[in-house]
Design a protein around this motif. Structure first.
Motif, PDB file in Angstrom:
ATOM      1  N   LYS A  67       1.291  -1.367  -0.115  1.00 43.39           N
ATOM      2  CA  LYS A  67       0.390  -0.239  -0.234  1.00 43.39           C
ATOM      3  C   LYS A  67       0.604   1.584  -0.421  1.00 43.39           C
ATOM      4  CE  LYS A  67      -4.365  -2.016   1.563  1.00 43.39           C
ATOM      5  NZ  LYS A  67      -5.361  -1.445   3.243  1.00 43.39           N
ATOM      6  N   LYS A  68       2.257   1.320   0.758  1.00 42.50           N
ATOM      7  CA  LYS A  68       3.177   2.819   0.852  1.00 42.50           C
ATOM      8  C   LYS A  68       3.457   2.878  -0.581  1.00 42.50           C
ATOM      9  CE  LYS A  68       2.793   3.703   5.164  1.00 42.50           C
ATOM     10  NZ  LYS A  68       2.451   2.657   6.077  1.00 42.50           N
ATOM     11  N   VAL A  69       3.753   1.072  -1.343  1.00 43.83           N
ATOM     12  CA  VAL A  69       4.373   1.838  -2.757  1.00 43.83           C
ATOM     13  C   VAL A  69       3.298   2.270  -3.453  1.00 43.83           C
ATOM     14  CG1 VAL A  69       5.954   0.722  -4.380  1.00 43.83           C
ATOM     15  CG2 VAL A  69       6.809  -0.032  -2.386  1.00 43.83           C
ATOM     16  N   ALA A  70       2.565   1.759  -3.479  1.00 40.72           N
ATOM     17  CA  ALA A  70       1.104   2.023  -4.209  1.00 40.72           C
ATOM     18  C   ALA A  70       0.836   3.544  -4.359  1.00 40.72           C
ATOM     19  CB  ALA A  70       0.126   1.473  -4.494  1.00 40.72           C
ATOM     20  N   GLU A  71       0.931   3.974  -3.209  1.00 41.52           N
ATOM     21  CA  GLU A  71       0.572   5.741  -2.691  1.00 41.52           C
ATOM     22  C   GLU A  71       1.838   6.890  -3.181  1.00 41.52           C
ATOM     23  OE1 GLU A  71       0.718   5.784   1.257  1.00 41.52           O
ATOM     24  OE2 GLU A  71      -1.439   4.667   1.640  1.00 41.52           O
ATOM     25  N   ILE A  72       2.717   6.213  -2.741  1.00 38.49           N
ATOM     26  CA  ILE A  72       3.681   6.636  -4.302  1.00 38.49           C
ATOM     27  C   ILE A  72       3.775   6.380  -5.315  1.00 38.49           C
ATOM     28  CG2 ILE A  72       6.518   6.625  -4.052  1.00 38.49           C
ATOM     29  CD1 ILE A  72       6.958   5.368  -1.785  1.00 38.49           C
ATOM     30  N   GLN A  73       3.141   5.719  -6.268  1.00 41.85           N
ATOM     31  CA  GLN A  73       2.592   5.397  -7.328  1.00 41.85           C
ATOM     32  C   GLN A  73       1.684   6.733  -8.059  1.00 41.85           C
ATOM     33  OE1 GLN A  73       2.369   0.910  -8.010  1.00 41.85           O
ATOM     34  NE2 GLN A  73       5.154   0.803  -8.246  1.00 41.85           N
ATOM     35  N   LEU A  74       0.983   6.214  -7.146  1.00 41.25           N
ATOM     36  CA  LEU A  74      -0.627   7.178  -7.411  1.00 41.25           C
ATOM     37  C   LEU A  74      -0.304   7.935  -7.317  1.00 41.25           C
ATOM     38  CD1 LEU A  74      -3.031   4.562  -5.879  1.00 41.25           C
ATOM     39  CD2 LEU A  74      -2.611   5.351  -8.041  1.00 41.25           C
ATOM     40  N   ARG A  75       0.356   9.118  -6.446  1.00 47.74           N
ATOM     41  CA  ARG A  75       1.116   9.955  -5.972  1.00 47.74           C
ATOM     42  C   ARG A  75       2.153  10.935  -7.509  1.00 47.74           C
ATOM     43  NH1 ARG A  75       2.151   9.290  -0.205  1.00 47.74           N
ATOM     44  NH2 ARG A  75       4.444   9.418  -1.264  1.00 47.74           N
ATOM     45  N   GLU A  76       2.785   9.922  -7.929  1.00 46.44           N
ATOM     46  CA  GLU A  76       3.067   9.930  -9.451  1.00 46.44           C
ATOM     47  C   GLU A  76       2.982   9.687 -10.546  1.00 46.44           C
ATOM     48  OE1 GLU A  76       6.795   7.726  -8.773  1.00 46.44           O
ATOM     49  OE2 GLU A  76       8.095   9.249  -6.769  1.00 46.44           O
ATOM     50  N   GLY A  77       1.392  10.194 -10.529  1.00 49.74           N
ATOM     51  CA  GLY A  77       0.543  10.168 -11.115  1.00 49.74           C
ATOM     52  C   GLY A  77       0.013   8.283 -12.185  1.00 49.74           C
ATOM     53  N   ALA A  78       0.141   7.283 -11.491  1.00 47.64           N
ATOM     54  CA  ALA A  78      -0.521   6.561 -11.883  1.00 47.64           C
ATOM     55  C   ALA A  78      -1.955   6.500 -11.365  1.00 47.64           C
ATOM     56  CB  ALA A  78       0.485   5.360 -10.981  1.00 47.64           C
ATOM     57  N   GLU A  79      -2.220   5.501 -12.159  1.00 46.52           N
ATOM     58  CA  GLU A  79      -4.062   5.416 -11.717  1.00 46.52           C
ATOM     59  C   GLU A  79      -4.884   4.142 -11.404  1.00 46.52           C
ATOM     60  OE1 GLU A  79      -5.925   8.385 -15.558  1.00 46.52           O
ATOM     61  OE2 GLU A  79      -4.304   7.343 -15.894  1.00 46.52           O
ATOM     62  N   GLY A  80      -3.845   3.540 -11.218  1.00 46.54           N
ATOM     63  CA  GLY A  80      -3.823   2.162 -11.155  1.00 46.54           C
ATOM     64  C   GLY A  80      -2.322   1.755 -10.508  1.00 46.54           C
ATOM     65  N   PHE A  81      -2.919   0.096 -10.542  1.00 44.32           N
ATOM     66  CA  PHE A  81      -1.385  -0.478 -10.415  1.00 44.32           C
ATOM     67  C   PHE A  81      -1.372  -1.608 -10.543  1.00 44.32           C
ATOM     68  CE2 PHE A  81      -2.852  -0.082  -6.001  1.00 44.32           C
ATOM     69  CZ  PHE A  81      -3.200  -0.963  -5.662  1.00 44.32           C
ATOM     70  N   ASN A  82      -1.001  -2.973 -10.780  1.00 47.94           N
ATOM     71  CA  ASN A  82      -0.724  -4.296 -11.141  1.00 47.94           C
ATOM     72  C   ASN A  82      -0.129  -5.088 -10.099  1.00 47.94           C
ATOM     73  OD1 ASN A  82      -1.471  -3.884 -14.702  1.00 47.94           O
ATOM     74  ND2 ASN A  82      -2.643  -5.418 -13.683  1.00 47.94           N
ATOM     75  N   ILE A  83      -0.126  -5.839  -9.516  1.00 49.22           N
ATOM     76  CA  ILE A  83       0.370  -6.986  -8.544  1.00 49.22           C
ATOM     77  C   ILE A  83       0.661  -7.838  -8.877  1.00 49.22           C
ATOM     78  CG2 ILE A  83       0.387  -7.502  -6.307  1.00 49.22           C
ATOM     79  CD1 ILE A  83      -1.470  -5.559  -5.125  1.00 49.22           C
ATOM     80  N   ILE A  84       1.563  -8.024  -9.263  1.00 54.80           N
ATOM     81  CA  ILE A  84       2.280  -9.628  -9.644  1.00 54.80           C
ATOM     82  C   ILE A  84       3.409 -10.213  -9.044  1.00 54.80           C
ATOM     83  CG2 ILE A  84       2.779 -10.867 -12.085  1.00 54.80           C
ATOM     84  CD1 ILE A  84       1.667  -8.373 -13.618  1.00 54.80           C
TER      85      ILE A  84
END
Ligand code: AMP
Ligand code: ZN
Length: 119
Positions: A67-84
């Motif tokens: 969640k912490k890493v995803a929050e960073i990615q969303l702050r940097e402009g991502a609109e979603g993310f895949n967990i693989i």
């Protein structure tokens, strides 16, 4: 075992990496061959081969780091993310030290992410 393991070397900071986030038992750093801009790997600091090997007691800490890493990615402009998570050679696991891929996704941006069951 872990003497030769590239991710153990990264966890011990013997190989220089950009630490994106770190907790007691996990470290997150950029994938060297990103599937999209910001592709991040989360690894346990101790050597576990895959999720079957990873102690369940670390599960909530791992989810927190995700969640912490995803929050960073969303702050940097991502609109979603895949967990693989590739578990085992036949599932595409190349590095035999458990790792979780977090792949940020942006509208209109191509990412090298595919789902075998979609074909
Ligand atoms: P997997 O197929 O799930 O085992 O994925 C292994 C991932 O580790 C790949 O996406 C590689 O690009 C990545 N990788 C391998 N060596 C390194 C490294 N030294 N630093 C960062 N990423 C790496
Ligand atoms: Zn290792």
């Amino acid at each position: 075992m872990s003497e030769e393991c590239i991710f153990c070397k990264i966890a011990r900071k013997e190989i220089e990496i950009e630490v994106i986030f770190e907790s007691d038992n996990f470290v997150a750093f950029p994938d060297a061959n990103p599937c999209s801009k910001g592709h991040t790997l989360i690894i346990p600091k101790k050597h576990f081969v895959n999720y079957l090997d990873l102690p369940a007691v670390l599960g909530s800490e791992l989810l927190d780091v995700i969640k912490k890493v995803a929050e960073i990615q969303l702050r940097e402009g991502a609109e979603g993310f895949n967990i693989i998570v590739n578990n085992g050679k036949e599932a595409g696991q190349v590095v035999m030290h458990s790792h979780t891929h977090l792949i940020p996704r942006r509208k209109g941006e191509k990412a090298r992410v595919s789902f075998p069951c979609a074909n």
